[in-house]
Design an enzyme around this catalytic site. Structure first.
Site, PDB file in Angstrom:
ATOM      1  N   ASP A  16       0.822  -1.217   0.000  1.00 32.61           N
ATOM      2  CA  ASP A  16       0.000   0.000   0.000  1.00 32.61           C
ATOM      3  C   ASP A  16       0.852   1.262   0.000  1.00 32.61           C
ATOM      4  O   ASP A  16       0.603   2.208  -0.753  1.00 32.61           O
ATOM      5  CB  ASP A  16      -0.938   0.011   1.213  1.00 32.61           C
ATOM      6  CG  ASP A  16      -2.260  -0.690   0.933  1.00 32.61           C
ATOM      7  OD1 ASP A  16      -2.427  -1.252  -0.166  1.00 32.61           O
ATOM      8  OD2 ASP A  16      -3.129  -0.672   1.833  1.00 32.61           O
ATOM      9  N   ASN A  59      -5.344  -2.246  -5.052  1.00 34.77           N
ATOM     10  CA  ASN A  59      -6.568  -2.275  -4.251  1.00 34.77           C
ATOM     11  C   ASN A  59      -6.379  -1.441  -2.985  1.00 34.77           C
ATOM     12  O   ASN A  59      -6.882  -1.777  -1.915  1.00 34.77           O
ATOM     13  CB  ASN A  59      -6.948  -3.718  -3.895  1.00 34.77           C
ATOM     14  CG  ASN A  59      -8.391  -3.836  -3.423  1.00 34.77           C
ATOM     15  OD1 ASN A  59      -9.205  -2.935  -3.612  1.00 34.77           O
ATOM     16  ND2 ASN A  59      -8.717  -4.943  -2.788  1.00 34.77           N
ATOM     17  N   ASP A 279     -11.554  -2.481  10.988  1.00 31.24           N
ATOM     18  CA  ASP A 279     -10.444  -3.311  10.519  1.00 31.24           C
ATOM     19  C   ASP A 279     -10.105  -4.440  11.482  1.00 31.24           C
ATOM     20  O   ASP A 279      -9.489  -5.440  11.076  1.00 31.24           O
ATOM     21  CB  ASP A 279      -9.201  -2.452  10.269  1.00 31.24           C
ATOM     22  CG  ASP A 279      -9.291  -1.685   8.959  1.00 31.24           C
ATOM     23  OD1 ASP A 279     -10.214  -1.965   8.169  1.00 31.24           O
ATOM     24  OD2 ASP A 279      -8.448  -0.800   8.729  1.00 31.24           O
ATOM     25  N   GLU A 307     -11.549  -4.443   1.211  1.00 34.87           N
ATOM     26  CA  GLU A 307     -10.861  -5.173   0.140  1.00 34.87           C
ATOM     27  C   GLU A 307     -11.724  -6.306  -0.410  1.00 34.87           C
ATOM     28  O   GLU A 307     -11.569  -6.722  -1.560  1.00 34.87           O
ATOM     29  CB  GLU A 307      -9.530  -5.715   0.651  1.00 34.87           C
ATOM     30  CG  GLU A 307      -8.424  -4.682   0.701  1.00 34.87           C
ATOM     31  CD  GLU A 307      -8.482  -3.745   1.887  1.00 34.87           C
ATOM     32  OE1 GLU A 307      -7.512  -3.012   2.117  1.00 34.87           O
ATOM     33  OE2 GLU A 307      -9.513  -3.718   2.603  1.00 34.87           O
ATOM     34  N   HIS A 354      -5.754  -9.061   2.896  1.00 33.92           N
ATOM     35  CA  HIS A 354      -4.719  -9.257   3.913  1.00 33.92           C
ATOM     36  C   HIS A 354      -5.292  -9.539   5.290  1.00 33.92           C
ATOM     37  O   HIS A 354      -4.768 -10.371   6.039  1.00 33.92           O
ATOM     38  CB  HIS A 354      -3.785  -8.041   3.943  1.00 33.92           C
ATOM     39  CG  HIS A 354      -4.479  -6.721   4.140  1.00 33.92           C
ATOM     40  ND1 HIS A 354      -3.951  -5.698   4.902  1.00 33.92           N
ATOM     41  CD2 HIS A 354      -5.669  -6.228   3.685  1.00 33.92           C
ATOM     42  CE1 HIS A 354      -4.742  -4.657   4.891  1.00 33.92           C
ATOM     43  NE2 HIS A 354      -5.799  -4.955   4.161  1.00 33.92           N
ATOM     44  N   ARG A 355      -6.365  -8.853   5.664  1.00 32.93           N
ATOM     45  CA  ARG A 355      -6.897  -9.024   7.021  1.00 32.93           C
ATOM     46  C   ARG A 355      -7.581 -10.380   7.199  1.00 32.93           C
ATOM     47  O   ARG A 355      -7.609 -10.924   8.307  1.00 32.93           O
ATOM     48  CB  ARG A 355      -7.824  -7.863   7.375  1.00 32.93           C
ATOM     49  CG  ARG A 355      -7.126  -6.519   7.249  1.00 32.93           C
ATOM     50  CD  ARG A 355      -7.475  -5.535   8.323  1.00 32.93           C
ATOM     51  NE  ARG A 355      -6.733  -4.296   8.121  1.00 32.93           N
ATOM     52  CZ  ARG A 355      -5.502  -4.078   8.560  1.00 32.93           C
ATOM     53  NH1 ARG A 355      -4.862  -5.013   9.243  1.00 32.93           N
ATOM     54  NH2 ARG A 355      -4.894  -2.930   8.318  1.00 32.93           N
ATOM     55  N   LYS A 380       0.099  -6.475   1.432  1.00 35.55           N
ATOM     56  CA  LYS A 380      -0.625  -5.208   1.323  1.00 35.55           C
ATOM     57  C   LYS A 380      -0.318  -4.284   2.492  1.00 35.55           C
ATOM     58  O   LYS A 380      -0.151  -3.071   2.309  1.00 35.55           O
ATOM     59  CB  LYS A 380      -2.133  -5.474   1.230  1.00 35.55           C
ATOM     60  CG  LYS A 380      -2.949  -4.240   0.914  1.00 35.55           C
ATOM     61  CD  LYS A 380      -4.400  -4.593   0.679  1.00 35.55           C
ATOM     62  CE  LYS A 380      -5.136  -3.430   0.038  1.00 35.55           C
ATOM     63  NZ  LYS A 380      -5.133  -2.216   0.844  1.00 35.55           N
TER      64      LYS A 380
END
Length: 394
Positions: A16, A59, A279, A307, A354-355, A380
């Site tokens: 990112d 993204n 998040d 995302e 990613h999360r 990311k």
């Protein structure tokens, strides 16, 4: 956007931030990231050059929303593009607010999503309205560029403002760089004076979102993990996950070494509002699967424009592990049973998010046979996540 040179201490090198830095360079702003612990940015004083080619941001929702407003400060054509998923992520409220400052901006496909074409000629300033506050990034984007408008700016936000700590963080960073904003206590109205940020040395807090997976690891295993460089109090709303984990039975200690979380013998289900910290909602959901009793996570409809549709994705993947989970438009309900002892292994789809990968890695500490699909999607935000996660076994 500041005048002069800035040194950023403790920056996060990730996909990112790589996209962001390359975009800034294309706009004429010199960024030096050769020292991994200290990045140097030569500020442009709000002057932005139109790049020769497209600005591709993958993204990266944050950069797409922030740099859309930064591009509006320039003169000429800016074309902002991204990944296939980015073309599904809404940005229309931000576009409408920028139009209120006389910015010519269009969604190429007419969907209110990227790619975007901006015929920039600066910001007029004056009064504009952001039609919704569902993404704090729309609001932060507007606030960050407003000091460089041609007239003092006023910004009104309609509807509920979610992720308020991110807005407060934005105001705090603006003040640290020399511009103070007059904000209503409800954060739905702002007066932003004309001015210029001043370059400075700035120490960046450790990423509380990234820290959440390590605290969660201790929570589900009954272990002990210390995370350094997340201060108390923190600018980051995601640090407020800690009181929720404490309510579930974890013990929290703050020492000179950092914040330590000690997992309990038994986790208890809780009901929470995570509108201000979306998040880390997936992190808490995974922890809840190992609790006794029901956990209800409220006010998370905005997870659907991340995302991936994180609300549905988390529900689907928890069900693969054998968890009983309910999905509603703006909340999920996890029915914890026997402290997670009934859960079983599965192949977890990460949706290139990613999360999702990092949250479900936590489940794998307790359940044999958890396989994470596309594990490299963590680049990311946390490129060395797996190396650091492996250290939990040391």
């Amino acid at each position: 956007m500041a005048e002069g040179s800035s040194q950023l201490l403790g920056p996060l090198a990730s996909e990112d931030t790589h996209f962001t830095m390359n975009a800034l360079r294309a706009m004429g702003i010199a960024c030096d990231d050769r020292d991994p612990n200290r990045w140097q940015v030569e500020g442009s004083g709000g002057r932005v050059l139109a790049p020769e080619g497209d600005i591709f941001l993958g993204n990266n929702g944050t950069a797409t929303r922030f740099l859309t407003s930064v591009a509006a400060l320039g003169q000429g054509r800016f074309h902002i593009t991204g990944s296939e998923r980015m073309a599904e992520r809404p940005i229309l409220p931000l576009m409408e607010a920028l139009r209120g400052w006389q910015v010519s901006i269009d969604s190429d496909a007419g969907t209110g999503c990227p790619p975007l074409t901006i015929m920039a000629k600066g910001l007029a300033g004056g009064r504009t309205v952001l039609p919704e506050g569902k993404s704090s990034q729309y609001l932060s984007s507007l606030l960050l560029v407003a000091p460089y408008a041609n007239a003092p700016a006023e910004l009104e936000v309609l509807g509920e403002i979610l992720s308020k700590p991110y807005v407060e963080m934005t105001l705090a960073v603006m003040a640290d760089f020399g511009v103070r904003v007059e904000a209503a206590p409800t954060l739905n109205f702002f007066r932003i004076p004309r001015g210029s940020y001043q370059g400075r040395t700035y120490a960046i807090e450790g990423d509380a979102s990234g820290a959440s997976y390590f605290w969660a690891a201790a929570a589900v295993t009954g272990g002990r993990v210390t995370v350094a460089n997340v201060p108390v109090p923190s600018l980051q709303g995601d640090a407020k996950l800690l009181p929720y984990l404490a309510r579930m039975g974890c013990r929290i200690e703050q020492t000179e070494a950092g914040i330590t979380l000690i997992g309990p013998d038994r986790l208890e289900g809780i009901e929470v509002d995570m509108g201000d910290m979306p998040d880390v909602a997936p992190t808490l959901a995974v922890v809840a699967a190992f609790a006794e009793g029901t956990t209800i996570i409220n006010n998370i409809a905005h997870l659907r424009i991340k995302e991936c549709d994180r609300l549905s994705a988390v529900v689907n993947e928890l069900r693969k592990l054998g968890a009983e989970v309910e999905e509603e438009p703006a909340r999920m309900i996890i029915h914890g049973k026997q402290g997670g002892r009934t859960l079983h292994g599965a192949s977890i789809a990460t949706y290139n998010d990613h999360r999702m990968a990092m949250s479900f890695a936590v489940a794998g500490l307790r359940i044999p046979g958890v396989y994470i699909g596309n594990p490299q999607c963590v680049v990311k935000s946390f490129p060395d996540f797996w190396e650091r996660f492996a250290r939990l076994a040391e």
